[in-house]
Design a protein around this motif. Structure first.
Motif, short mmCIF file in Angstrom:
data_model
loop_
_atom_site.label_atom_id
_atom_site.label_comp_id
_atom_site.label_asym_id
_atom_site.label_seq_id
_atom_site.Cartn_x
_atom_site.Cartn_y
_atom_site.Cartn_z
N THR A 181 0.84 -1.19 0.00
CA THR A 181 0.00 0.00 0.00
C THR A 181 0.88 1.24 0.00
OG1 THR A 181 -1.93 1.02 1.06
CG2 THR A 181 -0.15 0.32 2.50
N PHE A 182 0.27 2.38 -0.30
CA PHE A 182 0.96 3.67 -0.29
C PHE A 182 0.87 4.28 1.09
CE2 PHE A 182 0.73 8.31 -0.76
CZ PHE A 182 1.91 8.58 -1.44
N VAL A 183 2.04 4.56 1.71
CA VAL A 183 2.07 5.13 3.06
C VAL A 183 3.13 6.22 3.13
CG1 VAL A 183 2.35 4.69 5.53
CG2 VAL A 183 1.45 2.89 4.05
N ASN A 184 2.68 7.47 3.29
CA ASN A 184 3.61 8.59 3.53
C ASN A 184 4.79 8.62 2.56
OD1 ASN A 184 2.07 9.50 5.77
ND2 ASN A 184 3.11 8.05 7.11
N GLY A 185 4.50 8.60 1.29
CA GLY A 185 5.54 8.74 0.29
C GLY A 185 6.33 7.47 0.02
N GLN A 186 5.91 6.35 0.58
CA GLN A 186 6.57 5.08 0.36
C GLN A 186 5.53 4.00 0.06
OE1 GLN A 186 8.75 4.62 4.09
NE2 GLN A 186 10.64 5.29 3.09
N VAL A 187 6.01 2.87 -0.45
CA VAL A 187 5.14 1.72 -0.64
C VAL A 187 5.60 0.64 0.33
CG1 VAL A 187 4.41 -0.10 -2.23
CG2 VAL A 187 4.64 2.25 -3.05
N LYS A 188 4.67 0.18 1.16
CA LYS A 188 5.00 -0.80 2.19
C LYS A 188 3.95 -1.91 2.21
CE LYS A 188 7.01 2.68 5.33
NZ LYS A 188 6.95 3.28 6.68
N GLY A 197 13.76 5.03 -3.91
CA GLY A 197 14.33 6.34 -3.62
C GLY A 197 13.80 7.40 -4.56
N LEU A 198 13.73 7.07 -5.86
CA LEU A 198 13.17 8.01 -6.83
C LEU A 198 11.71 8.28 -6.54
CD1 LEU A 198 14.63 6.94 -10.31
CD2 LEU A 198 15.27 8.91 -8.93
N PHE A 199 10.98 7.23 -6.14
CA PHE A 199 9.56 7.39 -5.86
C PHE A 199 9.35 8.35 -4.68
CE2 PHE A 199 5.64 6.02 -3.64
CZ PHE A 199 4.72 6.33 -4.64
N THR A 200 10.09 8.15 -3.60
CA THR A 200 9.97 9.02 -2.43
C THR A 200 10.32 10.45 -2.78
OG1 THR A 200 10.45 7.20 -0.91
CG2 THR A 200 10.80 9.44 -0.08
N ASN A 201 11.39 10.65 -3.55
CA ASN A 201 11.78 12.01 -3.93
C ASN A 201 10.80 12.62 -4.92
OD1 ASN A 201 14.02 12.30 -2.30
ND2 ASN A 201 15.43 11.40 -3.79
N HIS A 202 10.16 11.79 -5.74
CA HIS A 202 9.11 12.28 -6.64
C HIS A 202 7.92 12.81 -5.84
CE1 HIS A 202 6.60 12.76 -10.09
NE2 HIS A 202 5.82 11.73 -9.83
N ILE A 203 7.56 12.09 -4.79
CA ILE A 203 6.47 12.54 -3.91
C ILE A 203 6.84 13.87 -3.25
CG2 ILE A 203 5.13 12.02 -1.83
CD1 ILE A 203 4.36 10.33 -4.23
N LYS A 204 8.07 13.97 -2.76
CA LYS A 204 8.54 15.22 -2.13
C LYS A 204 8.51 16.37 -3.13
CE LYS A 204 11.54 12.98 1.29
NZ LYS A 204 12.95 12.76 1.73
N TYR A 205 8.89 16.09 -4.36
CA TYR A 205 8.87 17.10 -5.42
C TYR A 205 7.44 17.59 -5.67
CZ TYR A 205 8.70 18.69 -10.31
OH TYR A 205 8.46 19.39 -11.47
N LEU A 206 6.48 16.67 -5.75
CA LEU A 206 5.09 17.05 -5.96
C LEU A 206 4.56 17.87 -4.79
CD1 LEU A 206 3.70 13.66 -7.37
CD2 LEU A 206 4.07 15.77 -8.66
N GLU A 207 4.95 17.50 -3.58
CA GLU A 207 4.51 18.23 -2.39
C GLU A 207 5.10 19.63 -2.35
OE1 GLU A 207 3.67 14.50 0.65
OE2 GLU A 207 5.60 15.53 0.74
N GLN A 208 6.37 19.77 -2.72
CA GLN A 208 6.99 21.09 -2.75
C GLN A 208 6.37 21.96 -3.84
OE1 GLN A 208 11.19 20.36 -3.26
NE2 GLN A 208 11.40 19.31 -1.30
N LYS A 209 6.11 21.34 -4.98
CA LYS A 209 5.55 22.06 -6.12
C LYS A 209 4.13 22.55 -5.85
CE LYS A 209 4.46 21.30 -11.03
NZ LYS A 209 4.47 20.29 -12.13
N ASN A 210 3.33 21.72 -5.18
CA ASN A 210 1.92 22.05 -4.96
C ASN A 210 1.63 22.54 -3.55
OD1 ASN A 210 0.40 21.00 -7.54
ND2 ASN A 210 1.93 19.43 -7.06
#
Length: 396
Positions: free
Chosen positions: A109-116, A194-207
Motif C-alpha cells: 500500500t501507499f504510506v507517507n511517500g513510500q510503498v509498504k 528512492g526516486l519514488f519518495t523524492n518524486h512525492i517530495k517534489y510534488l509536495e513542494q511544487k503544490n
C-alpha cells in the motif's frame, strides 16, 4: 560470507533478516533506495541459516506444468472500476472472507511517500491494497509476522512480486501450510523506491500540499473511451491531479532505475513461486469489453491449492479458460527479463533536485520509443496493444 556474494542478484526479499535469530542482519538502502543485507560480524554466529534460505543461492523448485489458466472480470461494476485489471485480487479476498472468519491479507500500500506491505483483516480495508505499485515495497518483518500468524492457525494471504513470494517460501522452508495462499504478480521489474519518495517530495513542494494518495493505474472515461493507464495524485486539501506524463511512471515504463536483479530476473518464466499468479490480460474479448476496455485479469493457478481457490472465483467473476501459451504471448514477464537502459547515475540521486533531474532526463526513453508511444496513443486500445506486441516481438 556467502550471503554477501553476488549482491547484484539479491532481490531484497528480507528472508535473511527475518531468519536471523541474533539480529545480525539489517537491510540497508543503496543510492536508489533498494534494500540490501548488511551483516554485523560481532553478532553473527555463522549458523548458515541466511545462506540456506537465500533465494539467490537456491535453484527454483517450482514446476511449470499443469497450469489452470483463466481470464475475465468481476461481476461487480464498482470492483472493476476500482481495480487495476479485472478485480481478481479483490474477489479472492472476498472468497477467503466468506470461508474464514479470521484471516490476514498482506499486500502493498501507499504510506507517507513510500510503498509498504501492510496487513488487513477485512475486505472493508481492501481499498488500501488495491491497484498496481510500480516500485519495490518495504517488507520489514512481514515474513516473521506471517509465520506467527500461521502458527496461530490464522488463514494468511500473501501478495507480492515473484521474488518476494519466493523469499517467503524459502523463509518458511517450503513447508506446505494448509492455511496459507500465496499470489505472485506478473512483474517486469521494480523501479527505485528512492526516486519514488523524492518524486512525492517534489510534488509536495511544487503544490505546497501533502500527497495522501497515488493511483498509478487510474481508470477514467474521456471522450467516449476508457483510459486505464493514467496516474492520479490526491493531495491533503482534496485536490486531484490526473496525469498522462508522470516522471516516475515514465521511468518505470522505460525500465529505468530498476533493481539490478530485475535485469537478470530468474522469475520471468512459467516456474511461478505463488499458488496463483495474477496480472493483466491484454487481448480484446467482446464478452468483457462491451463497455470498452477497462482491464481484464488473468489468473494462473500453479498449484493444487491455487486451483481450488481459482475455481471459487467462478461464482464471483465472469471467467473463461485458456492456455498458458496465450498468456506467454501477451506477457513479457513470462518470457525474459527487461533490458537495462544506458544511463549514468548522478552523484546526487539521493536529493529531490537530483532525482527530478535524473527522471526528466530518462522518463521518456529513447527517440524510437517516444515515437512508438506517440503513435500508440493515437490508436484505439486494441490496435495500440497490437502495435506494441509487434514491436517488442521484432526487438526480441
Amino acid at each position: 560470507m556467502d550471503l554477501l556474494n553476488n549482491l547484484k542478484a539479491c532481490t531484497g526479499c528480507t528472508a535473511c533478516a527475518n531468519i536471523c535469530a541474533k539480529g545480525a542482519i539489517t537491510m540497508i538502502p543503496n543510492e536508489f533506495g533498494f534494500l540490501y543485507p548488511s551483516v554485523d560480524l560481532n553478532k553473527c554466529v555463522d549458523c548458515g541459516l541466511c545462506h540456506k534460505i537465500c533465494p539467490k543461492e537456491n535453484i527454483l523448485k517450482y514446476p511449470h506444468e499443469g497450469k489452470y489458466v483463466l481470464y475475465g472480470v468481476s461481476r461487480k461494476e464498482d470492483t472493476i472500476l476500482s481495480s487495476s485489471s479485472g478485480g481478481a485480487f479483490s474477489e479472492l479476498v472476498y472468497a477467503i472472507e466468506q470461508q474464514y472468519e479470521n484471516f490476514h491479507c498482506y499486500a502493498a500500500t501507499f504510506v507517507n511517500g513510500q510503498v509498504k506491505h501492510i496487513c488487513i483483516s477485512s475486505s472493508k480495508d481492501l481499498c488500501r491494497q488495491k491497484k498496481s505499485k510500480y516500485t519495490q515495497s518495504y517488507l520489514s518483518d512481514t515474513f516473521s509476522r506471517i509465520k506467527e500468524d500461521l502458527s496461530r492457525h490464522l488463514f494468511v494471504l500473501f501478495v507480492g512480486t515473484p521474488c518476494q513470494v519466493d523469499g517467503l517460501n524459502n523463509y518458511l522452508r517450503h513447508k506446505n501450510y494448509s492455511n496459507l495462499l500465496t499470489i505472485d504478480l506478473l512483474c517486469t521489474g521494480a523501479c527505485s523506491p528512492g526516486l519514488f519518495t523524492n518524486h512525492i517530495k517534489y510534488l509536495e513542494q511544487k503544490n505546497k500540499q501533502k500527497v495522501i494518495g497515488y493511483d498509478m493505474r487510474k481508470k477514467v472515461y474521456i471522450d467516449g473511451e476508457w483510459h486505464i493507464m493514467k496516474s492520479e495524485i490526491l493531495y491533503s486539501n482534496g485536490d486531484e491531479e490526473l496525469k498522462d506524463k508522470d516522471l516516475f511512471i515514465g521511468c518505470f515504463r522505460q525500465h529505468v532505475a530498476f533493481r539490478e536483479s530485475c535485469y537478470q530476473c530468474k522469475y520471468t518464466n512459467t516456474h511461478r513461486a505463488g499458488d496463483i499468479t495474477l496480472g493483466d490480460y491484454w487481448k480484446q474479448d467482446n464478452d468483457f469489453t462491451e463497455k470498452g476496455f477497462r482491464g481484464i485479469s488473468v489468473i494462473i493457478a500453479n498449484t493444487e491449492v491455487g486451483k481450488i481457490w481459482a475455481k471459487k472465483l467462478n461464482k464471483l467473476m465472469c471467467l473463461k479458460e485458456t492456455n498458458i501459451e496465450n498468456i506467454i504471448e501477451q506477457q513479457p514477464a513470462l518470457r525474459n527479463p527487461v533490458e537495462k537502459p544506458n544511463y549514468n547515475v548522478p552523484s546526487n540521486i539521493s536529493t529531490v533536485e537530483g532525482s527530478v533531474k535524473f527522471m526528466k532526463r530518462y522518463y521518456r526513453g529513447p527517440l524510437k520509443i517516444r515515437i512508438l508511444s506517440a503513435i500508440s496513443h493515437m490508436l484505439p486500445n486494441n490496435l495500440s496493444t497490437m502495435l506494441k506486441t509487434i514491436y517488442y516481438s521484432l526487438k526480441k
